[in-house]
Design a protein around this motif. Structure first.
Motif, mmCIF file in Angstrom:
data_model
loop_
_atom_site.group_PDB
_atom_site.id
_atom_site.type_symbol
_atom_site.label_atom_id
_atom_site.label_comp_id
_atom_site.label_asym_id
_atom_site.label_seq_id
_atom_site.Cartn_x
_atom_site.Cartn_y
_atom_site.Cartn_z
ATOM 1 N N PRO B 2 2.171 -4.309 9.439
ATOM 2 C CA PRO B 2 1.168 -4.314 8.190
ATOM 3 C C PRO B 2 0.150 -5.372 8.645
ATOM 4 O O PRO B 2 0.454 -6.520 9.337
ATOM 5 C CB PRO B 2 2.131 -5.048 7.098
ATOM 6 C CG PRO B 2 3.274 -5.277 7.711
ATOM 7 C CD PRO B 2 3.272 -4.863 9.016
ATOM 8 N N GLY B 287 1.528 -1.507 -6.081
ATOM 9 C CA GLY B 287 1.947 -2.097 -4.605
ATOM 10 C C GLY B 287 3.324 -2.152 -4.830
ATOM 11 O O GLY B 287 4.148 -3.027 -5.541
ATOM 12 N N THR B 342 -1.786 -0.095 0.136
ATOM 13 C CA THR B 342 -0.708 -1.018 -0.075
ATOM 14 C C THR B 342 -0.994 -1.198 -1.854
ATOM 15 O O THR B 342 -0.152 -2.212 -2.307
ATOM 16 C CB THR B 342 -1.513 -2.162 0.414
ATOM 17 O OG1 THR B 342 -2.970 -2.566 -0.235
ATOM 18 C CG2 THR B 342 -1.590 -1.968 1.830
ATOM 19 N N GLU B 347 2.511 -4.140 -0.641
ATOM 20 C CA GLU B 347 2.614 -3.815 0.864
ATOM 21 C C GLU B 347 2.403 -2.109 0.928
ATOM 22 O O GLU B 347 2.341 -1.520 0.178
ATOM 23 C CB GLU B 347 4.182 -4.192 1.219
ATOM 24 C CG GLU B 347 4.205 -5.678 0.690
ATOM 25 C CD GLU B 347 5.693 -5.868 0.741
ATOM 26 O OE1 GLU B 347 6.571 -5.404 1.621
ATOM 27 O OE2 GLU B 347 6.092 -6.799 -0.038
ATOM 28 N N ARG B 348 2.376 -1.910 2.348
ATOM 29 C CA ARG B 348 2.435 -0.672 2.623
ATOM 30 C C ARG B 348 3.685 0.344 2.342
ATOM 31 O O ARG B 348 4.759 -0.602 2.034
ATOM 32 C CB ARG B 348 2.109 -0.494 4.161
ATOM 33 C CG ARG B 348 0.868 -0.473 4.551
ATOM 34 C CD ARG B 348 0.827 -0.848 6.064
ATOM 35 N NE ARG B 348 1.099 0.305 6.770
ATOM 36 C CZ ARG B 348 0.387 0.918 7.704
ATOM 37 N NH1 ARG B 348 -0.924 0.208 8.066
ATOM 38 N NH2 ARG B 348 0.520 1.802 8.740
#
Ligand SMILES: Nc1ncnc2c1ncn2[C@@H]1O[C@H](COP(=O)(O)OP(=O)(O)O)[C@@H](O)[C@H]1O
Ligand SMILES: [Mg+2]
Lengths: 237, 354
Positions: B2, B287, B342, B347-348
């Motif tokens: 990331p 997210g 994201t 986050e991804r």
């Protein structure tokens, strides 16, 4: 009876036979070091003691009590704390939260608060940064945090996996000073190191591990003078 | 990794994506301007839309927390979470009926609603904990796709269990009389049930946030979310923390179930599907894995879904724009996945260390 006994332990990763009958002991108050080349099985030995890897054969005992049947969190509760290789602090928790999580097995808030102050005395940098998330710390600070976190469990035996790895020489010296200080205060330590010279300077005894087997066991002083050890691990010809 | 972007050439796909984005932004802007210029809607209307959106969004947020908590710890989407929500709501329906028949529902509405929530939370928690134990734990070391497919299977299993036991019809969920009508705040008037939903959801979210941030167990949850092996080296019983995580998410879903049933006045075996997917969308929007993100994502989705159709589409002359609110919600999911995988805070979705 030794405080920590590892007797003829065999451990595998799938089909890879990583430990081929490792035996070693650590007495109360001793620093024992485990040295050896990359891939010799040092981390595997510590993982097996901590219960992250279950040995297929052999015995591991703390003060005579079997650890092989215990799950990792119970082993911590019995008194074995590990500082894993590469520090592995919780980067998204604050410094203080990392230390509090280190005391997870304990319940007396007053004793925990006392130990927190002790860790902060040992590592004043951590106190300055107590409310910062650990991911923002430098490598050396993270290593101090990882050691402090393990101490928060008040372990009977402290397992250190390459605490000097990747640190600048000044910081390596600082870490070894902390190890010596803990030793003087009576902490029992099993120290895994690639920096064999430093490790043999602070340790009482040492074991040399080679491809999953103990090939030498002696006092640190004798190992320092041993020709094979000097050639293979101390870089002296 | 990331955060690391590899420089690359602009491809045809990029151009298509950006053109789509530009077209959508144009539609939204032109639509909003002409809707507002038409003067067909007063401030009152917009306030109503906003409050309704906030109420719906609060329910999405509560459900979204379950997705995000479990994802944070296991990197797994619990697609049966909508059914965890449904099980609680559906079970509480039977209690609501008997409370209504005994007259208790109207005589002691506060106690009744608390009882409904307690039962709904208990049912949802039981279902979620059993799911974890029976369906997910044995697969923890399996490739990621396996528990995902299992979750979808579990979702069908739960839907058809309720259908088999109680039929496929819609059942009217009794509402205490105290929730009928509106409360006025100055010139503004708000449906009472919406007040209940917004306050109850806000309270639960504050409690959850404090639990995760302040308590010993909350800290252990965050430690396990970051690294299970190292958490075990701290003496944390990782399996236990995982069960607690499922339970906490399910409690939020249980409360959401009662609020939803009170707001819409009905339960059905299929009722978990749409709110479940919407809440998943909300979690991704905020997210996934991020607790405040799920809360924000849920409320944001609720607001856009409620205000959006009229604001964006009415001025373009599209008839009955409210019918398109689900389309708007899922367009947002697709857009977020394309433009900001994201999410708002997080986050991804893929590629993180398990
Ligand atoms: N997770 C793992 N899976 C498979 N093999 C491993 C794993 N970890 C270590 N090994 C293998 O086990 C042996 C011992 O590794 P390790 O204990 O990490 O060595 P050291 O710590 O002494 O460098 C090496 O051959 C290594 O490749
Ligand atoms: Mg190693």
């Amino acid at each position: 009876m030794a405080l920590l006994e590892i007797i003829d332990v065999h451990a595998y990763y799938g089909h890879i036979h990583a430990l081929k009958g490792v035996s070693l002991t650590v007495d109360e108050g001793e620093i024992v070091t485990l040295i050896g080349a990359n891939g010799a099985g040092k981390s595997t030995t510590l993982k097996t003691i901590s219960g992250l890897l279950r040995p297929r054969h052999g015995a591991i005992r703390l003060a005579g009590e079997d650890l092989v049947a215990c799950r990792p969190h119970d082993i911590v509760k019995k008194g074995v704390s590990q500082v894993p290789e590469g520090r592995q602090v919780f980067t998204r928790l604050t410094v203080q939260e990392n230390l509090e999580v280190g005391a997870f097995t304990r319940s007396d808030p007053r004793a925990i608060a006392e130990d927190l102050e002790q860790v902060y005395t040992l590592f004043p940098r951590l106190k300055e940064r107590r409310n910062q998330v650990a991911g923002t710390l430098s490598g050396g600070e993270q290593q101090m945090l990882a050691i402090g976190r393990a101490l928060m469990a008040r372990p009977r035996v402290l397992l250190l996996d390459e605490p000097s790895m990747g640190l600048a020489p000044v910081l390596v010296d600082a870490i070894f000073e902390v190890i010596e200080r803990l030793h003087r205060e009576g902490t029992t330590i099993l120290l895994v190191e690639q920096n064999a010279l430093k490790a043999l300077q602070v340790a009482d005894r040492g074991y040399v591990l080679q491809t999953g087997q103990v090939v030498l066991a002696d006092t640190a002083e004798h190992l320092r003078l041993n020709e094979d050890v000097r050639r293979a691990y101390l870089g002296i010809t | 990794m990331p955060g690391i972007r590899v420089a690359r050439r602009i491809t045809g796909t990029d151009v298509a994506i950006w053109v789509t984005g530009a077209v959508l932004i144009t539609i939204v802007v032109v639509g909003s301007v002409s809707t507002l210029a038409s003067g067909r809607y007063t401030v009152r209307h917009w306030v109503d839309f906003l409050v309704a959106g906030l109420a719906n969004g609060s329910v999405y947020a509560l459900i979204a927390l379950g997705y995000t908590l479990v994802y944070g710890i296991l990197r797994m989407i619990n697609f049966a979470h909508g059914e965890v929500f449904m099980s609680g709501a559906f079970t509480s329906y039977f209690l609501a009926r008997s409370l209504e028949q005994s007259g208790m529902l109207n005589a002691r509405p506060v106690v009744s609603i608390l009882l409904l929530m307690a039962l709904s939370m208990a049912t949802s928690t039981t279902v979620a904990v059993l799911l974890e134990r029976v369906a997910y734990r044995p697969l923890r070391r399996a490739p990621r796709l396996v528990p995902l497919i299992t979750a979808i299977g579990a979702s069908f299993f739960l839907q058809y269990t309720f259908r088999g036991l109680y039929g496929s019809g819609v059942r009217g969920y009794p509402q205490p009389a105290i929730l009928d009508g509106e409360w006025g705040v100055g010139a503004m008037r708000i449906l009472r049930e919406q007040v209940l939903v917004i306050i109850a959801a806000a309270l639960m979210m504050v409690l959850l946030y404090r639990f995760v941030q302040r308590t010993r167990t909350g800290k252990a949850m965050r430690a396990v979310a970051e690294d299970k092996e190292v958490a075990a080296l701290m003496g944390i019983d990782v399996d236990r923390v995982i069960v607690i995580t499922f339970a906490v998410g399910a409690m939020m879903a249980g409360v959401a179930g009662v609020l939803y049933a009170l707001m819409f006045g009905q339960v059905r075996f299929f009722m978990g599907f749409l709110p479940g997917i919407k809440a998943f969308t909300a979690a991704v929007l905020g997210g996934i894995g991020n607790v405040p993100g799920a809360m924000l994502g849920g409320i944001f989705l609720g607001l856009v879904e409620s205000v959006g159709p009229t604001l964006f589409l009415d001025g373009l002359g599209i008839p009955a724009p409210n019918q398109l609110k689900d389309a708007i919600a899922f367009s947002m999911l697709v857009l977020v996945l394309i433009f900001r995988p994201t999410g708002i805070l997080g986050e991804r979705l893929a590629g993180k260390k398990a």
